[in-house]
Every structure is written in C-alpha cells, then in structure tokens.
Motif scaffolding. Structure first.
Motif, PDB file in Angstrom:
ATOM      1  N   ASP A   1      51.722 -15.581 -12.056  1.00 34.97           N
ATOM      2  CA  ASP A   1      51.373 -15.501 -13.477  1.00 34.97           C
ATOM      3  C   ASP A   1      51.765 -14.151 -14.068  1.00 34.97           C
ATOM      4  OD1 ASP A   1      50.314 -18.013 -13.481  1.00 34.97           O
ATOM      5  OD2 ASP A   1      48.234 -17.384 -13.246  1.00 34.97           O
ATOM      6  N   ALA A   2      51.736 -13.117 -13.234  1.00 34.07           N
ATOM      7  CA  ALA A   2      52.026 -11.761 -13.717  1.00 34.07           C
ATOM      8  C   ALA A   2      53.440 -11.630 -14.260  1.00 34.07           C
ATOM      9  CB  ALA A   2      51.811 -10.756 -12.589  1.00 34.07           C
ATOM     10  N   TYR A   3      54.356 -12.508 -13.781  1.00 36.20           N
ATOM     11  CA  TYR A   3      55.762 -12.403 -14.187  1.00 36.20           C
ATOM     12  C   TYR A   3      56.167 -13.512 -15.155  1.00 36.20           C
ATOM     13  CZ  TYR A   3      55.328  -9.847  -9.814  1.00 36.20           C
ATOM     14  OH  TYR A   3      54.884  -9.013  -8.813  1.00 36.20           O
ATOM     15  N   ALA A   4      55.185 -14.252 -15.652  1.00 34.80           N
ATOM     16  CA  ALA A   4      55.483 -15.428 -16.477  1.00 34.80           C
ATOM     17  C   ALA A   4      56.310 -15.091 -17.708  1.00 34.80           C
ATOM     18  CB  ALA A   4      54.180 -16.117 -16.893  1.00 34.80           C
ATOM     19  N   HIS A   5      56.028 -13.943 -18.316  1.00 38.05           N
ATOM     20  CA  HIS A   5      56.715 -13.605 -19.566  1.00 38.05           C
ATOM     21  C   HIS A   5      57.553 -12.338 -19.438  1.00 38.05           C
ATOM     22  CE1 HIS A   5      54.393 -16.759 -21.485  1.00 38.05           C
ATOM     23  NE2 HIS A   5      53.308 -16.247 -20.963  1.00 38.05           N
ATOM     24  N   GLY A   6      57.813 -11.925 -18.215  1.00 38.75           N
ATOM     25  CA  GLY A   6      58.693 -10.778 -17.997  1.00 38.75           C
ATOM     26  C   GLY A   6      58.142  -9.470 -18.529  1.00 38.75           C
ATOM     27  N   LEU A   7      56.815  -9.297 -18.512  1.00 39.86           N
ATOM     28  CA  LEU A   7      56.236  -8.036 -18.991  1.00 39.86           C
ATOM     29  C   LEU A   7      56.778  -6.873 -18.162  1.00 39.86           C
ATOM     30  CD1 LEU A   7      52.511  -9.054 -19.611  1.00 39.86           C
ATOM     31  CD2 LEU A   7      54.336  -8.770 -21.305  1.00 39.86           C
ATOM     32  N   ALA A   8      57.261  -5.852 -18.864  1.00 32.54           N
ATOM     33  CA  ALA A   8      57.964  -4.761 -18.193  1.00 32.54           C
ATOM     34  C   ALA A   8      57.100  -4.050 -17.158  1.00 32.54           C
ATOM     35  CB  ALA A   8      58.469  -3.762 -19.234  1.00 32.54           C
ATOM     36  N   GLU A   9      55.819  -3.830 -17.479  1.00 37.13           N
ATOM     37  CA  GLU A   9      54.953  -3.101 -16.549  1.00 37.13           C
ATOM     38  C   GLU A   9      54.830  -3.830 -15.213  1.00 37.13           C
ATOM     39  OE1 GLU A   9      53.819  -2.031 -20.713  1.00 37.13           O
ATOM     40  OE2 GLU A   9      54.252  -3.883 -19.635  1.00 37.13           O
ATOM     41  N   ASN A  10      54.702  -5.144 -15.263  1.00 39.01           N
ATOM     42  CA  ASN A  10      54.518  -5.916 -14.033  1.00 39.01           C
ATOM     43  C   ASN A  10      55.817  -6.057 -13.249  1.00 39.01           C
ATOM     44  OD1 ASN A  10      51.889  -6.203 -14.888  1.00 39.01           O
ATOM     45  ND2 ASN A  10      52.156  -8.286 -15.655  1.00 39.01           N
ATOM     46  N   VAL A  11      56.903  -6.355 -13.947  1.00 41.56           N
ATOM     47  CA  VAL A  11      58.191  -6.527 -13.251  1.00 41.56           C
ATOM     48  C   VAL A  11      58.662  -5.199 -12.673  1.00 41.56           C
ATOM     49  CG1 VAL A  11      60.598  -7.239 -13.488  1.00 41.56           C
ATOM     50  CG2 VAL A  11      58.813  -8.503 -14.695  1.00 41.56           C
ATOM     51  N   ALA A  12      58.451  -4.109 -13.405  1.00 42.01           N
ATOM     52  CA  ALA A  12      58.864  -2.788 -12.903  1.00 42.01           C
ATOM     53  C   ALA A  12      58.115  -2.434 -11.620  1.00 42.01           C
ATOM     54  CB  ALA A  12      58.631  -1.726 -13.971  1.00 42.01           C
ATOM     55  N   ALA A  13      56.830  -2.761 -11.566  1.00 46.94           N
ATOM     56  CA  ALA A  13      56.051  -2.483 -10.348  1.00 46.94           C
ATOM     57  C   ALA A  13      56.584  -3.286  -9.163  1.00 46.94           C
ATOM     58  CB  ALA A  13      54.582  -2.804 -10.592  1.00 46.94           C
ATOM     59  N   LEU A  14      56.985  -4.521  -9.421  1.00 46.69           N
ATOM     60  CA  LEU A  14      57.571  -5.362  -8.367  1.00 46.69           C
ATOM     61  C   LEU A  14      58.884  -4.761  -7.873  1.00 46.69           C
ATOM     62  CD1 LEU A  14      57.914  -7.989  -6.702  1.00 46.69           C
ATOM     63  CD2 LEU A  14      58.903  -9.033  -8.768  1.00 46.69           C
ATOM     64  N   VAL A  15      59.747  -4.388  -8.796  1.00 46.43           N
ATOM     65  CA  VAL A  15      61.043  -3.816  -8.416  1.00 46.43           C
ATOM     66  C   VAL A  15      60.839  -2.520  -7.641  1.00 46.43           C
ATOM     67  CG1 VAL A  15      63.224  -2.873  -9.279  1.00 46.43           C
ATOM     68  CG2 VAL A  15      62.217  -4.893 -10.377  1.00 46.43           C
ATOM     69  N   GLU A  16      59.891  -1.701  -8.085  1.00 44.39           N
ATOM     70  CA  GLU A  16      59.603  -0.446  -7.387  1.00 44.39           C
ATOM     71  C   GLU A  16      59.174  -0.716  -5.948  1.00 44.39           C
ATOM     72  OE1 GLU A  16      56.518   3.356  -7.592  1.00 44.39           O
ATOM     73  OE2 GLU A  16      56.329   1.701  -9.020  1.00 44.39           O
ATOM     74  N   SER A  17      58.396  -1.778  -5.726  1.00 50.43           N
ATOM     75  CA  SER A  17      57.916  -2.090  -4.371  1.00 50.43           C
ATOM     76  C   SER A  17      59.052  -2.536  -3.450  1.00 50.43           C
ATOM     77  CB  SER A  17      56.834  -3.184  -4.435  1.00 50.43           C
ATOM     78  OG  SER A  17      57.398  -4.450  -4.767  1.00 50.43           O
ATOM     79  N   LEU A  18      60.150  -3.021  -4.047  1.00 47.49           N
ATOM     80  CA  LEU A  18      61.287  -3.503  -3.256  1.00 47.49           C
ATOM     81  C   LEU A  18      62.399  -2.462  -3.129  1.00 47.49           C
ATOM     82  CD1 LEU A  18      61.612  -7.021  -4.957  1.00 47.49           C
ATOM     83  CD2 LEU A  18      60.623  -6.563  -2.698  1.00 47.49           C
ATOM     84  N   ALA A  19      62.313  -1.382  -3.898  1.00 44.71           N
ATOM     85  CA  ALA A  19      63.438  -0.461  -4.059  1.00 44.71           C
ATOM     86  C   ALA A  19      63.873   0.208  -2.764  1.00 44.71           C
ATOM     87  CB  ALA A  19      63.087   0.599  -5.106  1.00 44.71           C
ATOM     88  N   GLY A  20      62.947   0.389  -1.836  1.00 43.00           N
ATOM     89  CA  GLY A  20      63.291   1.085  -0.598  1.00 43.00           C
ATOM     90  C   GLY A  20      64.353   0.389   0.230  1.00 43.00           C
ATOM     91  N   ASN A  21      64.577  -0.891  -0.043  1.00 35.36           N
ATOM     92  CA  ASN A  21      65.566  -1.655   0.734  1.00 35.36           C
ATOM     93  C   ASN A  21      66.958  -1.642   0.103  1.00 35.36           C
ATOM     94  OD1 ASN A  21      63.508  -2.524   2.502  1.00 35.36           O
ATOM     95  ND2 ASN A  21      62.936  -4.149   1.069  1.00 35.36           N
TER      96      ASN A  21
END
Length: 310
Positions: free
Chosen positions: A63-83
């Motif tokens: 649900d957090a990504y349903a509307h592409g809210l920048a705060e939520n999507v950015a946190a997701l991308v940050e969590s994956l960035a190390g790879n």
C-alpha cells in the motif's frame, strides 16, 4: 557493476520513459535490474521482465507504494542501493521527485538529465537551455542519475525473460499521504510520447483561435497538441501542453510550430525532433534556425490551407 532502473508504471503496464532509461543503463555496461514498486502491480512487474536487456526485476508490492509517494519510494530505493553502482530514473515529474531524495540520503551528487553515456563514470548533459553540453565525471560509489528520455532510444518492450524477485521495503514513512488526483482525460496521444506534435504560440491571439486553428490540424495528423510558454502564460492553452525548458521535452518524428518565434527556452524542449516545420510571418524568427522546413506566411491562412490539403 549493476545498474538499477526505477520503473515508471500504472500498476498494470510499464510507461515508455522506463524503456529509454533501460537503454541508458545498458550503455553503462553490466547487468540491468528494474525496480517495480506499486500496489497490485504484478502485471507491471511481468511487463518489466519482458524488456530486452533486463536481467532481473525487483517487485515491491505494498500500500505504501500505491501512488508512488516520493518519501516511501525513496526509502525503498535507499534500502536497495548497496547492491548497485548506478541508480537511474527517467527525468519525468515522478523521477525528478524521487531521485534528489535518494541522492541526499546516500550523500552523493545527483547527475541530472543525461543524454549520453561516455563511460561508467562519465556522462553528458545539456546546460544553458541546451546550448552547451557538459561532460560530467563522478567518483561517487553509487551514481544517482536522471535520464532525459529523448536522448536515448527506447529498449524493446518484448524479447526479454528476466526473473522476478519479490523484495520488501521499509514501512510507510507517514510524512505524506495521497489525497486525490485530478486526471485530465484526453483522446490525443500523450505529448511526450507522440510521434507528431503540433504547437501554437502567442501569435494565435486567443484561446478560441488556438482551438479553432490548431485542433483541426492535430485531428488530421493524429497529433498531440503543444504550446509555447508565451501561449500558456497568456491563457491560450493549459499548462500541461507547454513545451520547453520549463515545460515538457519532446522529440517526435514531426514537430509543427505555428506562430512560435522560437525563444531559446522553447527550442530547448523540441529541437531534438526528427523533422521540424515552422510557420511564421516573421522571416527573422529564431525558430527558422532549427527548422528543416520553414514557411514564411500568416498562420491563419497557412494552417487552414494545410488542413485542407491533408
């Protein structure tokens, strides 16, 4: 070396801008992964898996990504960035909203609006409204990049067979909430994706004349309608039709500019079009400097005659 492309989608299909970003990622070299973050976006993830050149699709469904809210999507991308060595976003309203947050969180410099990849750490991007090209080299461990979609051909939407992997991201930040959206419905092609664009300028004189002159031409050509900033500021056309440095960047197969003088800001948004046709009664109009075909004529006479000939 692996690049992550942040997909733009509607939870059912992948938007064209993502395909251009994939091409940029492939030019960097190494593997290309695509992140599809949405809600009930399984169809979009499967569509991403079909893109040629993509080796893996990361599917985050919440649900957090349903509307592409920048705060939520950015946190997701940050969590994956190390790879990843590179994280790429299309330079669209959505990409420009999320990418700076990711760059700030990772404490790296964003590389904006690239039009060419020279090497994995060196990129070209337009500056001064496209009148100069800057070559930018980055030593950051993770490079956060926005891709000017008109600078790269679209990757093939079919032919790939990437694996789809489910990933979990952080919980919703609670910093923003989706309230609603007012979507303008239009039977015409979307401006940034149209193969033909007809644009009107301030010389049209009024909103009524803008519709009266430009609409029949667009109908004949199956084209999207654009406008110069001067026409938008004067109220002749809505804001979402503006083409230019502060509007939308387009590169259609055919761009027809009627009554547009060709200010530098407008040229920055359309000069990569394959064929440019300019109609203007001022022989000194700057638009003629980039036009493949120029007609020195009164648009109120020339455009109806063109419609009749078509």
């Amino acid at each position: 070396m692996t690049a992550l492309v942040i997909a733009e989608h509607d939870n059912a299909s992948i938007k064209g801008a993502t395909l251009n970003a994939v091409t940029a990622a492939k030019a960097i070299g190494g593997d290309v992964h695509v992140l599809v973050a949405g809600h009930n976006a399984g169809a979009a993830a499967q569509a991403a898996a079909q893109i040629a050149g993509v080796s893996k699709v990361l599917h985050a469904d919440s649900d957090a990504y349903a509307h592409g809210l920048a705060e939520n999507v950015a946190a997701l991308v940050e969590s994956l960035a190390g790879n990843y060595s590179h994280i790429l976003f299309p330079a669209t309203a959505s990409g420009k909203n999320i990418a700076p947050r990711v760059a700030a969180k990772l404490d790296v410099a964003q590389i904006s609006d690239i039009t060419k990849v020279d090497s994995p750490d060196t990129f070209e991007r337009p500056i001064y409204a496209g009148n100069a090209i800057a070559t930018v080299q980055s030593s950051d461990g993770v490079k956060v990049i926005t891709v000017r979609t008109t600078g790269f051909d679209a990757a093939a939407a079919t032919g790939g067979s990437a694996a789809v992997e489910t990933v979990q991201g952080p919980a919703a930040s609670g910093k923003s909430t989706f309230v609603g959206a007012e979507i303008a419905k239009n039977d015409r092609p979307e401006l940034t994706a149209a193969k033909v664009v007809v644009s009107g300028g301030r010389a049209l004189g009024s909103a009524e004349k803008f519709q009266e002159v430009m609409t029949p031409l667009a109908d004949k050509l199956g084209a999207a309608i654009g406008a110069s900033r001067a026409a938008v500021d004067a109220g002749y056309a809505p804001n979402d039709l503006q083409v230019g440095q502060t509007g939308k960047i387009v590169a259609p197969q055919l761009y027809i500019a009627a009554g547009i003088s060709g200010a530098i800001q407008h040229l920055a948004g359309m000069k990569d079009s394959k064929v440019i046709v300019a109609i203007n009664k001022d022989p000194e109009a700057p638009i003629f400097s980039v036009a493949d075909y120029g007609l020195e004529a009164d648009l109120f006479t020339a455009v109806p005659e063109l419609v009749k000939a078509l």
